[in-house]
Design a protein around this motif. Structure first.
Motif, PDB file in Angstrom:
ATOM      1  N   PRO A  86       0.723  -1.307   0.085  1.00 53.79           N
ATOM      2  CA  PRO A  86       0.134   0.051   0.099  1.00 53.79           C
ATOM      3  C   PRO A  86       0.956   1.288  -0.023  1.00 53.79           C
ATOM      4  O   PRO A  86       0.472   2.147  -0.799  1.00 53.79           O
ATOM      5  N   ALA A  87       1.946   1.124   0.835  1.00 48.47           N
ATOM      6  CA  ALA A  87       2.681   2.435   0.793  1.00 48.47           C
ATOM      7  C   ALA A  87       3.575   2.580  -0.463  1.00 48.47           C
ATOM      8  O   ALA A  87       3.421   3.914  -0.922  1.00 48.47           O
ATOM      9  N   VAL A  88       3.944   1.597  -1.215  1.00 49.58           N
ATOM     10  CA  VAL A  88       4.416   2.007  -2.513  1.00 49.58           C
ATOM     11  C   VAL A  88       3.282   2.236  -3.579  1.00 49.58           C
ATOM     12  O   VAL A  88       3.934   3.093  -4.376  1.00 49.58           O
ATOM     13  N   LEU A  89       2.304   1.618  -3.443  1.00 50.44           N
ATOM     14  CA  LEU A  89       1.146   2.187  -4.448  1.00 50.44           C
ATOM     15  C   LEU A  89       0.976   3.493  -4.520  1.00 50.44           C
ATOM     16  O   LEU A  89       0.650   4.118  -5.238  1.00 50.44           O
ATOM     17  N   SER A  90       0.961   4.226  -3.047  1.00 49.72           N
ATOM     18  CA  SER A  90       0.822   5.718  -2.948  1.00 49.72           C
ATOM     19  C   SER A  90       1.919   6.319  -3.586  1.00 49.72           C
ATOM     20  O   SER A  90       1.580   7.470  -4.314  1.00 49.72           O
ATOM     21  N   GLY A  91       2.904   5.970  -3.605  1.00 50.97           N
ATOM     22  CA  GLY A  91       4.131   6.745  -3.747  1.00 50.97           C
ATOM     23  C   GLY A  91       4.109   6.599  -5.485  1.00 50.97           C
ATOM     24  O   GLY A  91       4.639   7.461  -6.065  1.00 50.97           O
ATOM     25  N   LEU A  92       3.874   5.609  -6.005  1.00 52.88           N
ATOM     26  CA  LEU A  92       3.663   5.192  -7.426  1.00 52.88           C
ATOM     27  C   LEU A  92       2.849   6.107  -8.021  1.00 52.88           C
ATOM     28  O   LEU A  92       2.870   7.003  -9.179  1.00 52.88           O
ATOM     29  N   LEU A 101      -2.946   1.392 -13.725  1.00 50.69           N
ATOM     30  CA  LEU A 101      -2.539   0.350 -12.924  1.00 50.69           C
ATOM     31  C   LEU A 101      -2.374   0.373 -11.535  1.00 50.69           C
ATOM     32  O   LEU A 101      -2.959  -0.447 -10.852  1.00 50.69           O
ATOM     33  N   VAL A 102      -1.903   1.861 -11.106  1.00 52.94           N
ATOM     34  CA  VAL A 102      -2.084   1.833  -9.518  1.00 52.94           C
ATOM     35  C   VAL A 102      -3.472   2.105  -8.974  1.00 52.94           C
ATOM     36  O   VAL A 102      -3.812   1.469  -7.923  1.00 52.94           O
ATOM     37  N   LYS A 103      -4.491   2.762  -9.632  1.00 52.37           N
ATOM     38  CA  LYS A 103      -5.572   3.032  -9.292  1.00 52.37           C
ATOM     39  C   LYS A 103      -6.304   1.583  -9.366  1.00 52.37           C
ATOM     40  O   LYS A 103      -7.254   1.262  -8.530  1.00 52.37           O
ATOM     41  N   HIS A 104      -6.024   0.660 -10.357  1.00 56.92           N
ATOM     42  CA  HIS A 104      -6.679  -0.525 -10.398  1.00 56.92           C
ATOM     43  C   HIS A 104      -6.240  -1.356  -9.318  1.00 56.92           C
ATOM     44  O   HIS A 104      -7.182  -2.123  -8.586  1.00 56.92           O
ATOM     45  N   ALA A 105      -5.045  -1.522  -8.931  1.00 56.71           N
ATOM     46  CA  ALA A 105      -4.564  -1.955  -7.784  1.00 56.71           C
ATOM     47  C   ALA A 105      -5.105  -1.503  -6.614  1.00 56.71           C
ATOM     48  O   ALA A 105      -5.299  -2.288  -5.578  1.00 56.71           O
ATOM     49  N   MET A 106      -5.348  -0.273  -6.133  1.00 60.32           N
ATOM     50  CA  MET A 106      -5.811   0.298  -5.070  1.00 60.32           C
ATOM     51  C   MET A 106      -7.240  -0.243  -4.869  1.00 60.32           C
ATOM     52  O   MET A 106      -7.776  -0.359  -3.914  1.00 60.32           O
ATOM     53  N   HIS A 107      -7.908  -0.076  -6.121  1.00 59.44           N
ATOM     54  CA  HIS A 107      -9.378  -0.552  -6.107  1.00 59.44           C
ATOM     55  C   HIS A 107      -9.439  -2.003  -5.501  1.00 59.44           C
ATOM     56  O   HIS A 107     -10.356  -2.253  -4.958  1.00 59.44           O
ATOM     57  N   ARG A 108      -8.589  -2.711  -6.110  1.00 66.74           N
ATOM     58  CA  ARG A 108      -8.701  -4.230  -5.606  1.00 66.74           C
ATOM     59  C   ARG A 108      -8.507  -4.397  -4.115  1.00 66.74           C
ATOM     60  O   ARG A 108      -8.902  -5.237  -3.574  1.00 66.74           O
ATOM     61  N   GLY A 161      -5.539   6.156   3.995  1.00 69.62           N
ATOM     62  CA  GLY A 161      -4.440   6.494   3.211  1.00 69.62           C
ATOM     63  C   GLY A 161      -4.632   6.513   1.675  1.00 69.62           C
ATOM     64  O   GLY A 161      -4.105   7.504   0.944  1.00 69.62           O
ATOM     65  N   VAL A 162      -5.362   5.684   1.223  1.00 70.92           N
ATOM     66  CA  VAL A 162      -6.054   5.834  -0.268  1.00 70.92           C
ATOM     67  C   VAL A 162      -6.842   7.118  -0.526  1.00 70.92           C
ATOM     68  O   VAL A 162      -6.370   7.824  -1.531  1.00 70.92           O
ATOM     69  N   TYR A 163      -7.522   7.537   0.255  1.00 66.38           N
ATOM     70  CA  TYR A 163      -8.230   8.643   0.319  1.00 66.38           C
ATOM     71  C   TYR A 163      -7.248   9.890   0.483  1.00 66.38           C
ATOM     72  O   TYR A 163      -7.275  10.940  -0.623  1.00 66.38           O
ATOM     73  N   TYR A 216       0.936   9.404   2.528  1.00 63.15           N
ATOM     74  CA  TYR A 216       0.509  10.092   3.785  1.00 63.15           C
ATOM     75  C   TYR A 216      -0.458   9.238   4.496  1.00 63.15           C
ATOM     76  O   TYR A 216      -0.961   8.368   3.744  1.00 63.15           O
ATOM     77  N   GLY A 217      -0.573   9.420   5.685  1.00 64.40           N
ATOM     78  CA  GLY A 217      -1.235   8.484   6.476  1.00 64.40           C
ATOM     79  C   GLY A 217      -0.512   7.543   7.252  1.00 64.40           C
ATOM     80  O   GLY A 217       0.535   8.059   7.888  1.00 64.40           O
TER      81      GLY A 217
END
Length: 863
Positions: free
Chosen positions: A525-531, A546-553, A562-564, A855-856
């Motif tokens: 999750p932290a790496v997805l936020s940075g990407l 791709l990142v939004k797709h992974a975050m949705h999943r 953190g996603v918000y 963040y978060g």
């Protein structure tokens, strides 16, 4: 008070050559255009064959001028229109017996319109059939269903001129222009009660031979046999979109509802459509859900990703509305799409899907009457309501840019440093070897900076004197250089300095080498936020998708905050709204839950009831679903469920045998809340992790409160020593305030020793850092700072430079603004982290020690 659902839907007034209110017209979406054909004008009581085009970007109607009007089809209504290879395919409907007569008849012709030439293809002899099979030719009909898939046009059901049901299926080959099949279908199907939907873009849920437990060593990708770094075999996969193949053919979903007083729902799936003997599977019994769709009249069906959407007019004695429902084709569960207050009034009747934007469009009139227009079968086009389906988790997954073997080859080349001639220097000074050519080909910003750098180098060489005596005076001594011609100062001939930590840089390079997110590191999750921040900064649309797709999943109550935050910072409104819904749903749940010993593996009590607490108290808004008081068994059970092993009593993911340990937002929280602000300003998240006792110290014994009292006494004795200059006085007071706040923060935890660095300058730019003095050898990258003392509250944070530049909208060309402060209300130590999208671009950081841009619940940096 507005609902969150109001954020997902907006209505716009259409302009241009708006079509009149009409009966029985067809609508078809091709890329970003919508085409309306035919219909019957109720005021003039005549049918038309006019064709309108709507630009979905601007909502401007345009009446098309046909280049060959003599070849236009006869006027008709209640026909069908489908899209195929930049063509509109029109079949049947009810029309006139001849042009001079108003006597009605039912049509059986198939016509095609070329969207490129804006002309009708002359009528073909559609009576051609193989092997003298005249029964392949369909009878004339109207109000039928149709779908195009696998280069074939499927005609289902309908009614004849006597309103008798035609229970058959006909197949027309669009390439050979022949009717090739006919099948009996003993069910009544028509536009009044049914909808036929094709899925030209399939969603694959796994790579061939890739997934949990799959052995990928057969790829055998090794560039250096003597290299100790073996290629990664622990690859992950996300569902992706691809065109149908011979092994995974297209499908047609046929949904019907009838007997509206006691609704009957049927769903049948047509498979193997490229063969003469396609199969029909009844999936009616597998549909479920907490609520099921009511009887919908004139339903419209579309497929978006893994969801089947059905929308239509719902009429009851006390309630009438345009209702929208979604069926998850993976779980076969129904859910209602709440459009908010936009569709609460007015007349809405026709819906379609804009696949490129994941938007569901509904046409109507905001000032109309739904019941009256339905009784007259009127369709209005004055207004359009747009529903953001991604905010409901319904979207089309991104396509693959390379096949799985090419992706695995790229990861192997990066890990074994094959063809490496360039370095990426991370924030902590570590270097990542890579190939400069790959960066230039797949990173547009890097390619542009390299061009500027080489141009500046060539100009510098040209300005060098050829001999010692050949020195010319410059034409303009103080000639300023424009920003667009100056390369980024972080770029050198053999290296690029990225102000990001090592895991973010490594995950970013893994994307550039594979054009996908397939490693465990990239899914943290932290790496997805940075990407996501990097994708917004450098305008990498594929990476962002791709990142939004992974975050949705992976979105759940633990990661929602953190996603918000990062979605707000990067202006990803759809992801932001969905994360906010999860946060609000979590805040409505009780704080207490049954212990792990009372729950089975599914999270329920042995008696089958839900594991939620019956306590009426609710957690504050924005609080994570994780709560205080977890036992060790709770942690172990939850970690095994989520694929995360507990590390030192907390959650973390071991990314590789030699890589860092990243502990993310699945830590137990004692208090967390969200202070809402505007969409562009981000939000305030108050975070604190408890070591497990759950005890709240009293006001007298709390170290922060005691420290504050000591500071107040010292402040009263130091007021007389302030300088007389007002500017100097403000500076001294600011320094004292920062020092007092820092001492309050340092008193929160006394069990571990930490170093404090504090400095100020004339612009009040403050750099405060607090890091653990010790580092674990097993986690050289990112790690949460852990306090093992049971009686103290655990904190983990980094205070970073404050950028005082004015706010800008995303994206801009300077670094993000991060404001960190600390407060202690209600005798409870809290750390307030405010993130705002001011100056959102890592290439222009003001300080070399750039903070971790997540963040978060983010880990502290350790070198």
């Amino acid at each position: 008070m507005h609902s969150v659902s109001d954020l997902t839907t907006f209505a716009r007034r259409t302009t241009g050559d708006v079509p009149p209110r009409i009966v029985g017209a067809s609508t078809t979406v091709v890329r970003s255009k919508l085409y309306l054909f035919g219909g019957r004008l109720p005021t003039e009581r005549r049918m038309v064959s006019e064709l309108y085009e709507l630009d979905l970007e601007t909502f401007v109607w345009k009446k098309l001028e046909i280049s060959n009007p003599q070849d236009a089809p006869a006027p008709r209504y209640f026909h069908s229109t489908d899209a195929w290879n930049d063509h509109l395919v029109v079949f049947g409907g009810m029309g006139y017996l001849d042009e001079a007569s108003e006597e009605l008849c039912v049509l059986a012709d198939l016509r095609m319109f070329d969207l490129n030439t804006r002309s009708w293809i002359p009528a073909e002899d559609n009576t051609a059939f193989p092997n003298d099979r005249t029964d392949f030719i369909p009878r004339a009909r109207y109000a039928h269903l149709s779908a195009v898939t696998a280069n074939r046009f499927f005609l289902v059901g309908g009614q004849d001129l006597s309103n008798l049901w035609l229970d058959d299926i006909h197949v027309f080959d669009l390439e050979t222009r022949q009717w090739v099949q006919r099948h009996e279908y003993p069910k009544h199907c028509g536009t009044y009660r049914s909808a036929a939907v094709s899925a030209p873009q399939r969603v694959r849920t796994a790579y061939p031979g890739i997934g949990p437990g799959a052995n990928t060593s057969s790829l055998g990708l090794r560039f250096r046999p003597d290299n100790a770094n073996n290629p990664s075999t622990d690859l992950l996969c996300l569902p992706y979109t691809e065109s149908a193949t011979a092994e995974d053919t297209d499908q047609i979903f046929l949904y019907s509802n009838y007997n509206f007083t006691d609704v009957k729902r049927e769903l049948e799936v047509f498979s193997g459509l490229d063969s003469p003997d396609f199969s029909v599977a009844d999936r009616s019994a597998s549909m479920s859900g907490s609520s099921l769709p009511p009887g919908l009249r004139f339903p419209t069906g579309v497929i978006c990703g893994t969801h089947l959407l059905i929308a239509g007019t719902y009429l009851a004695h006390s309630f009438q509305a345009f209702s929208i429902w979604a069926l998850n084709l993976e779980t076969m569960e129904w859910s209602r799409i709440d459009p908010g207050a936009v569709l609460a009034t007015g007349s809405w009747s026709r819906a379609c899907l804009w696949t490129e934007k994941n938007q569901f469009l509904i046409f109507g009139n905001r000032d109309g009457n739904l019941v009256n227009d339905y009784n007259r079968r009127l369709l209005s086009w004055d207004d359009v309501a747009c529903i953001d389906l991604e905010a409901f988790g319904i979207y089309q997954p991104p396509r693959l840019q390379m096949n799985i073997r090419a992706q695995a080859t790229g990861i192997a080349a990066l890990e074994q440093e094959a063809f490496a001639d360039f370095d990426i220097v991370c924030h902590d000074g570590r270097r990542l070897r890579c190939n400069r050519r790959i960066l230039e080909e797949r990173w547009p910003w890097f390619r542009e900076q390299r061009v500027l750098y080489l141009a500046k180098a060539r100009k510098a060489l040209e300005d060098l004197p050829t001999t010692a005596a050949d020195v010319e005076l410059p034409q303009q001594v103080d000639r300023p250089e424009t920003d667009d011609m100056t390369p980024d100062p972080r770029l050198t001939p053999r290296a690029l300095h990225l102000s990001e930590p090592y895991p973010i840089c490594l995950a970013f390079l893994q994307y550039l080498y594979s054009l996908n997110l397939i490693t465990p590191l990239q899914h943290a999750p932290a790496v997805l936020s940075g990407l996501l921040v990097l994708s917004t900064t450098y305008n990498l649309s594929q990476l962002q998708a791709l990142v939004k797709h992974a975050m949705h999943r992976g979105l759940n109550s633990s990661t929602s905050v953190g996603v918000y935050e990062v979605a707000t910072l990067c202006d990803c409104q759809s992801l932001q709204i969905r994360a906010l819904k999860v946060v609000m749903a979590s805040s409505r749940r009780g704080l207490e839950r049954p212990s792990a010993s009372r729950l089975d593996g599914s999270g329920r009590n042995p008696d089958g009831s839900s594991g939620r607490s019956t306590d009426s108290s609710s957690r504050p808004r924005g609080m994570s679903d994780a709560h205080n008081g977890h036992s060790a068994s709770d942690h172990a059970s939850s970690s095994r469920t989520n694929g995360v092993e507990p590390v030192n009593g907390h959650y973390g993911r071991q990314l590789s045998s030699q890589g860092p340990i990243i502990e993310h937002s699945e830590l137990p929280l004692r208090r967390s809340s969200i202070r809402r602000s505007s969409t562009k300003l981000g939000l305030v998240t108050i975070l604190e992790r408890d070591s497990g006792t759950g005890a709240t110290p009293s006001a007298a014994s709390h170290p922060t409160v005691a420290s504050q009292r000591r500071e107040d006494l010292a402040e009263s004795s130091n007021m007389a020593s302030l300088p007389p200059d007002p500017a100097s006085t403000r500076k001294v007071l600011a320094q004292r305030d920062i020092h007092r706040r820092w001492r309050s923060i340092s008193d929160l935890s006394t069990a571990d020793s930490r170093s404090i660095n504090y400095s100020t300058d004339d612009q009040s730019s403050k750099t405060l850092s607090r890091q653990n003095s010790g580092s674990s050898p097993s986690s050289p990258g990112l790690s949460h700072t852990t306090d093992t003392t049971p009686s103290s509250a655990e904190t983990s944070f980094v205070l970073t430079p404050v950028d005082t530049s004015p706010p800008r909208s995303l994206p801009t060309k300077s670094g993000p603004r991060l404001d960190y402060s600390q407060t202690a209300p209600d005798h409870t130590p809290l750390i307030t982290v405010r993130s705002s999208p001011h100056n959102m671009n890592p290439p222009r950081y003001r300080h070399p020690q750039v903070p971790f841009p997540v963040y978060g619940m983010r880990p502290a940096l350790q070198s």
